[in-house]
Design a protein around this motif. Sequence first.
Motif, mmCIF file in Angstrom:
data_model
loop_
_atom_site.group_PDB
_atom_site.id
_atom_site.type_symbol
_atom_site.label_atom_id
_atom_site.label_comp_id
_atom_site.label_asym_id
_atom_site.label_seq_id
_atom_site.Cartn_x
_atom_site.Cartn_y
_atom_site.Cartn_z
ATOM 1 N N VAL A 136 0.867 -1.149 -0.037
ATOM 2 C CA VAL A 136 0.011 -0.035 -0.033
ATOM 3 C C VAL A 136 0.828 1.176 0.083
ATOM 4 O O VAL A 136 1.667 1.443 0.784
ATOM 5 C CB VAL A 136 -0.924 0.080 1.032
ATOM 6 C CG1 VAL A 136 -1.868 1.317 1.329
ATOM 7 C CG2 VAL A 136 -1.744 -1.288 1.403
ATOM 8 N N HIS A 137 0.887 2.007 -1.112
ATOM 9 C CA HIS A 137 1.591 3.356 -1.344
ATOM 10 C C HIS A 137 0.779 4.335 -1.097
ATOM 11 O O HIS A 137 -0.028 4.751 -1.730
ATOM 12 C CB HIS A 137 2.190 3.342 -2.703
ATOM 13 C CG HIS A 137 3.211 2.211 -2.896
ATOM 14 N ND1 HIS A 137 4.654 2.320 -2.598
ATOM 15 C CD2 HIS A 137 2.869 0.891 -3.180
ATOM 16 C CE1 HIS A 137 5.299 1.357 -2.853
ATOM 17 N NE2 HIS A 137 4.319 0.527 -3.395
ATOM 18 N N SER A 138 0.860 5.173 0.060
ATOM 19 C CA SER A 138 0.053 6.316 0.356
ATOM 20 C C SER A 138 0.494 7.405 -0.605
ATOM 21 O O SER A 138 1.635 7.776 -0.544
ATOM 22 C CB SER A 138 0.013 6.165 1.523
ATOM 23 O OG SER A 138 -0.572 7.848 2.093
ATOM 24 N N GLY A 139 -0.365 8.241 -1.192
ATOM 25 C CA GLY A 139 -0.105 9.310 -2.131
ATOM 26 C C GLY A 139 0.363 10.648 -1.016
ATOM 27 O O GLY A 139 0.891 11.185 -1.721
ATOM 28 N N GLY A 140 0.048 10.406 0.242
ATOM 29 C CA GLY A 140 0.383 11.720 0.955
ATOM 30 C C GLY A 140 -0.468 12.649 0.719
ATOM 31 O O GLY A 140 -1.517 12.816 0.080
#
Length: 92
Positions: A56-60
């Motif tokens: 899971v890569h959070s976009g910030g």
Amino acid sequence: MANTAGDGLRYGARGMMGGEDGAPHCYLLRRPDEEAQPLSSKQEGIPVPAHSCFEVHSGGGGGWGPPAERLAASGIRDRKDGLLTRCDKEQN
């Protein structure tokens, strides 16, 4: 079996006061001995064999203020600290 949910995959957080929008999230499923599979929003019934891994890569967040007005040193520091990265679905 697994499901995904959320519109963060489509739309990143909005920037304010001239700041750019943040990147959207990115979900990947890594099954054993397979290439990573990008997952879409609101996907249902995803087969997940044993020893699989979800990334899971959070976009910030979105930016605050015009990027061109930031000090160059701030941008260099952000890159060095890993704050300016992208989820490359083709290479993950």
